[in-house]
Design a protein around this motif. Sequence first.
Motif, PDB file in Angstrom:
ATOM      1  N   LEU A  46       0.834  -1.201   0.000  1.00 26.16           N
ATOM      2  CA  LEU A  46       0.000   0.000   0.000  1.00 26.16           C
ATOM      3  C   LEU A  46       0.869   1.251   0.000  1.00 26.16           C
ATOM      4  O   LEU A  46       0.585   2.216  -0.726  1.00 26.16           O
ATOM      5  N   ASP A  47       1.940   1.252   0.781  1.00 26.85           N
ATOM      6  CA  ASP A  47       2.871   2.381   0.810  1.00 26.85           C
ATOM      7  C   ASP A  47       3.479   2.611  -0.576  1.00 26.85           C
ATOM      8  O   ASP A  47       3.553   3.744  -1.055  1.00 26.85           O
ATOM      9  N   LEU A  48       3.895   1.541  -1.243  1.00 24.86           N
ATOM     10  CA  LEU A  48       4.470   1.658  -2.584  1.00 24.86           C
ATOM     11  C   LEU A  48       3.431   2.167  -3.580  1.00 24.86           C
ATOM     12  O   LEU A  48       3.716   3.061  -4.379  1.00 24.86           O
ATOM     13  N   LEU A  81       3.699   5.644  -5.746  1.00 28.50           N
ATOM     14  CA  LEU A  81       3.632   5.664  -7.209  1.00 28.50           C
ATOM     15  C   LEU A  81       2.458   6.513  -7.695  1.00 28.50           C
ATOM     16  O   LEU A  81       2.587   7.258  -8.674  1.00 28.50           O
ATOM     17  N   ASN A  82       1.328   6.414  -7.031  1.00 27.44           N
ATOM     18  CA  ASN A  82       0.173   7.229  -7.410  1.00 27.44           C
ATOM     19  C   ASN A  82       0.444   8.716  -7.203  1.00 27.44           C
ATOM     20  O   ASN A  82       0.025   9.548  -8.013  1.00 27.44           O
ATOM     21  N   ALA A  83       1.150   9.060  -6.139  1.00 27.15           N
ATOM     22  CA  ALA A  83       1.481  10.472  -5.892  1.00 27.15           C
ATOM     23  C   ALA A  83       2.383  11.011  -7.000  1.00 27.15           C
ATOM     24  O   ALA A  83       2.177  12.129  -7.495  1.00 27.15           O
ATOM     25  N   PRO A 125      12.475   4.454 -10.468  1.00 28.45           N
ATOM     26  CA  PRO A 125      13.601   3.936  -9.672  1.00 28.45           C
ATOM     27  C   PRO A 125      13.823   4.716  -8.375  1.00 28.45           C
ATOM     28  O   PRO A 125      14.152   4.130  -7.341  1.00 28.45           O
ATOM     29  N   GLU A 126      13.621   6.024  -8.414  1.00 26.59           N
ATOM     30  CA  GLU A 126      13.758   6.853  -7.216  1.00 26.59           C
ATOM     31  C   GLU A 126      12.700   6.473  -6.172  1.00 26.59           C
ATOM     32  O   GLU A 126      13.004   6.338  -4.984  1.00 26.59           O
ATOM     33  N   VAL A 127      11.471   6.296  -6.614  1.00 29.32           N
ATOM     34  CA  VAL A 127      10.381   5.902  -5.705  1.00 29.32           C
ATOM     35  C   VAL A 127      10.686   4.551  -5.082  1.00 29.32           C
ATOM     36  O   VAL A 127      10.515   4.357  -3.877  1.00 29.32           O
ATOM     37  N   LEU A 128      11.149   3.602  -5.901  1.00 31.94           N
ATOM     38  CA  LEU A 128      11.472   2.274  -5.380  1.00 31.94           C
ATOM     39  C   LEU A 128      12.638   2.326  -4.390  1.00 31.94           C
ATOM     40  O   LEU A 128      12.622   1.613  -3.383  1.00 31.94           O
ATOM     41  N   ARG A 140      12.524   2.525   3.417  1.00 31.07           N
ATOM     42  CA  ARG A 140      11.469   2.427   4.439  1.00 31.07           C
ATOM     43  C   ARG A 140      11.146   0.978   4.794  1.00 31.07           C
ATOM     44  O   ARG A 140      10.697   0.694   5.909  1.00 31.07           O
ATOM     45  N   TRP A 141      11.342   0.058   3.863  1.00 27.63           N
ATOM     46  CA  TRP A 141      11.005  -1.360   4.052  1.00 27.63           C
ATOM     47  C   TRP A 141      12.225  -2.226   3.714  1.00 27.63           C
ATOM     48  O   TRP A 141      12.205  -3.002   2.762  1.00 27.63           O
TER      49      TRP A 141
END
Length: 71
Positions: free
Chosen positions: A14-16, A20-22, A49-52, A58-59
């Motif tokens: 859900l966090d990912l 990605l949606n943001a 790649p930055e988001v991941l 965080r995880w």
Amino acid sequence: DNHEEALVGGRAILDLADALNAVAREERERGALAEGEAWRGDGFDERVPEVLAEWQVRWPHLPALWTLAWF
């Protein structure tokens, strides 16, 4: 999986998805497309790649594998 691990995994996904949606929302707004024009998503693709990487920080105990495929 047990229920504790499933809960952690669900929160991580859900966090990912939220991250990605943001980014997709930001890129759509930044593009300010004209009526009827298709959104290309180039900026989004470059930011994945930055988001991941941020998500992985965080995880750290949940490894992620990402690949890009064109079809």
